[in-house]
Design a protein around this motif. Sequence first.
Motif, short mmCIF file in Angstrom:
data_model
loop_
_atom_site.label_atom_id
_atom_site.label_comp_id
_atom_site.label_asym_id
_atom_site.label_seq_id
_atom_site.Cartn_x
_atom_site.Cartn_y
_atom_site.Cartn_z
N LYS A 142 0.83 -1.21 0.00
CA LYS A 142 0.00 0.00 0.00
C LYS A 142 0.87 1.26 0.00
O LYS A 142 0.61 2.21 -0.74
N ASP A 143 1.91 1.27 0.84
CA ASP A 143 2.81 2.42 0.89
C ASP A 143 3.53 2.60 -0.45
O ASP A 143 3.73 3.73 -0.92
N CYS A 144 3.91 1.47 -1.04
CA CYS A 144 4.59 1.51 -2.33
C CYS A 144 3.67 2.08 -3.40
O CYS A 144 4.11 2.86 -4.27
N LEU A 145 2.40 1.71 -3.36
CA LEU A 145 1.44 2.23 -4.32
C LEU A 145 1.33 3.75 -4.20
O LEU A 145 1.27 4.47 -5.21
N ASP A 146 1.32 4.24 -2.97
CA ASP A 146 1.24 5.69 -2.74
C ASP A 146 2.47 6.41 -3.30
O ASP A 146 2.36 7.44 -3.97
N THR A 147 3.64 5.86 -3.02
CA THR A 147 4.88 6.51 -3.47
C THR A 147 5.04 6.41 -4.99
O THR A 147 5.50 7.35 -5.63
N MET A 148 4.64 5.28 -5.58
CA MET A 148 4.74 5.14 -7.02
C MET A 148 3.76 6.05 -7.74
O MET A 148 4.05 6.60 -8.80
N SER A 149 2.58 6.22 -7.16
CA SER A 149 1.60 7.15 -7.74
C SER A 149 2.15 8.56 -7.73
O SER A 149 1.98 9.33 -8.69
N ASP A 150 2.82 8.92 -6.64
CA ASP A 150 3.44 10.24 -6.55
C ASP A 150 4.57 10.37 -7.56
O ASP A 150 4.75 11.42 -8.17
N SER A 151 5.32 9.28 -7.74
CA SER A 151 6.41 9.28 -8.72
C SER A 151 5.88 9.56 -10.12
O SER A 151 6.45 10.35 -10.87
N VAL A 152 4.77 8.91 -10.46
CA VAL A 152 4.14 9.12 -11.77
C VAL A 152 3.75 10.59 -11.93
O VAL A 152 3.99 11.20 -12.98
N ASP A 153 3.16 11.16 -10.90
CA ASP A 153 2.74 12.57 -10.95
C ASP A 153 3.94 13.50 -11.16
O ASP A 153 3.86 14.47 -11.94
N GLN A 154 5.03 13.22 -10.45
CA GLN A 154 6.21 14.07 -10.54
C GLN A 154 6.81 14.03 -11.94
O GLN A 154 7.18 15.07 -12.51
N ILE A 155 6.92 12.83 -12.51
CA ILE A 155 7.49 12.70 -13.86
C ILE A 155 6.55 13.30 -14.89
O ILE A 155 6.98 13.96 -15.84
N ASN A 156 5.27 13.07 -14.69
CA ASN A 156 4.27 13.54 -15.65
C ASN A 156 4.30 15.05 -15.81
O ASN A 156 4.21 15.58 -16.93
N LYS A 157 4.45 15.77 -14.70
CA LYS A 157 4.46 17.23 -14.80
C LYS A 157 5.82 17.77 -15.23
O LYS A 157 5.92 18.93 -15.66
N SER A 158 6.86 16.94 -15.15
CA SER A 158 8.18 17.40 -15.56
C SER A 158 8.31 17.48 -17.08
O SER A 158 9.12 18.27 -17.59
N ILE A 159 7.53 16.68 -17.81
CA ILE A 159 7.66 16.63 -19.26
C ILE A 159 7.22 17.95 -19.91
O ILE A 159 7.98 18.54 -20.70
N PRO A 160 6.02 18.48 -19.62
CA PRO A 160 5.67 19.78 -20.21
C PRO A 160 6.54 20.92 -19.67
O PRO A 160 6.79 21.90 -20.38
N GLU A 161 7.03 20.76 -18.45
CA GLU A 161 7.91 21.80 -17.89
C GLU A 161 9.21 21.87 -18.68
O GLU A 161 9.73 22.97 -18.94
N LEU A 162 9.72 20.71 -19.10
CA LEU A 162 10.92 20.69 -19.94
C LEU A 162 10.65 21.42 -21.25
O LEU A 162 11.53 22.08 -21.80
N GLY A 163 9.41 21.29 -21.74
CA GLY A 163 9.05 21.95 -22.98
C GLY A 163 9.11 23.46 -22.91
O GLY A 163 9.23 24.15 -23.94
N HIS A 164 9.02 24.01 -21.70
CA HIS A 164 9.07 25.47 -21.53
C HIS A 164 10.50 26.02 -21.63
O HIS A 164 10.69 27.24 -21.59
N THR A 165 11.48 25.12 -21.73
CA THR A 165 12.87 25.58 -21.87
C THR A 165 13.20 25.73 -23.36
O THR A 165 14.24 25.25 -23.83
N GLY A 166 12.30 26.34 -24.10
CA GLY A 166 12.45 26.48 -25.54
C GLY A 166 13.28 27.67 -25.94
O GLY A 166 13.95 28.32 -25.12
N GLN A 167 13.19 28.02 -27.23
CA GLN A 167 14.04 29.07 -27.78
C GLN A 167 13.70 30.45 -27.21
O GLN A 167 14.51 31.37 -27.25
N PHE A 168 12.47 30.60 -26.68
CA PHE A 168 12.09 31.89 -26.11
C PHE A 168 12.30 31.93 -24.59
O PHE A 168 11.92 32.87 -23.92
N SER A 169 12.90 30.84 -24.07
CA SER A 169 13.19 30.79 -22.64
C SER A 169 14.68 30.99 -22.44
O SER A 169 15.49 30.20 -22.92
N ALA A 170 15.06 32.04 -21.78
CA ALA A 170 16.48 32.34 -21.62
C ALA A 170 16.75 32.85 -20.21
O ALA A 170 15.84 33.25 -19.49
N GLY A 171 18.02 32.83 -19.85
CA GLY A 171 18.44 33.38 -18.57
C GLY A 171 17.75 32.72 -17.39
O GLY A 171 17.67 31.50 -17.28
#
Length: 211
Positions: free
Chosen positions: A107-136
């Motif tokens: 049960k604890d593992c399910l909670d932590t893995m669900s959180d892991s999925v959430d963390q990775i899931n939101k990191s993908i579009p965030e990486l997309g914001h480091t585009g050519q118009f993102s500087a400094g």
Amino acid sequence: MGNHSLHLLIIFMSFQCFLAYHTMAKPSMTSNPAAIKFIKSSCKSTLYPVLCVQCLSAFANTVKQSEKQLAHAALSVSLSRAKSTTIFVSKLNRIRGLKPREKQAVKDCLDTMSDSVDQINKSIPELGHTGQFSAGQDFMWHVSNVQTWVSAALTDENTCLDGFSGPGMNGNVKAALRVRILHVAQVTSNALALVNRFADRHRPRTISNSP
């Protein structure tokens, strides 16, 4: 009889997971030799370079020689594997015959893995914001968020493993989970290394105002 049935169920679920991992699109090693060479070179910066190349060679035509696209592909693989493992843990959490301590650990593992999925899931579009118009500072803000979230996801995965340490946790449940969580953790570790590589190579240079 109950323990025997539990053992067979875990084996069956493990086999399903094995098929899910190995029926993914096979990498085309000849489709883009320059990209494959780039991926192999980049993967040397990870802790698990062989696994890195195995997972990311299939993305050669998309990655080409872009460090950002390579990091994006690595995060996508990590998310896919984390989701698959979370589904496996969820199914394991619903079966009967687990010892009380095993049940709580799952049960604890399910909670932590669900959180892991959430963390990775939101990191993908965030990486997309480091585009050519993102500087400094804007670039550093977004990439720092990605690093923080992927690092947190890796911590979650390792926390799941820690829950099965100690006496009385050496049965089929631990064995079935360990191989999957280790795989996800290794893939996530590689993704974090490639994100760090991208960040280091594209980090804005500080311009000195000194005479």
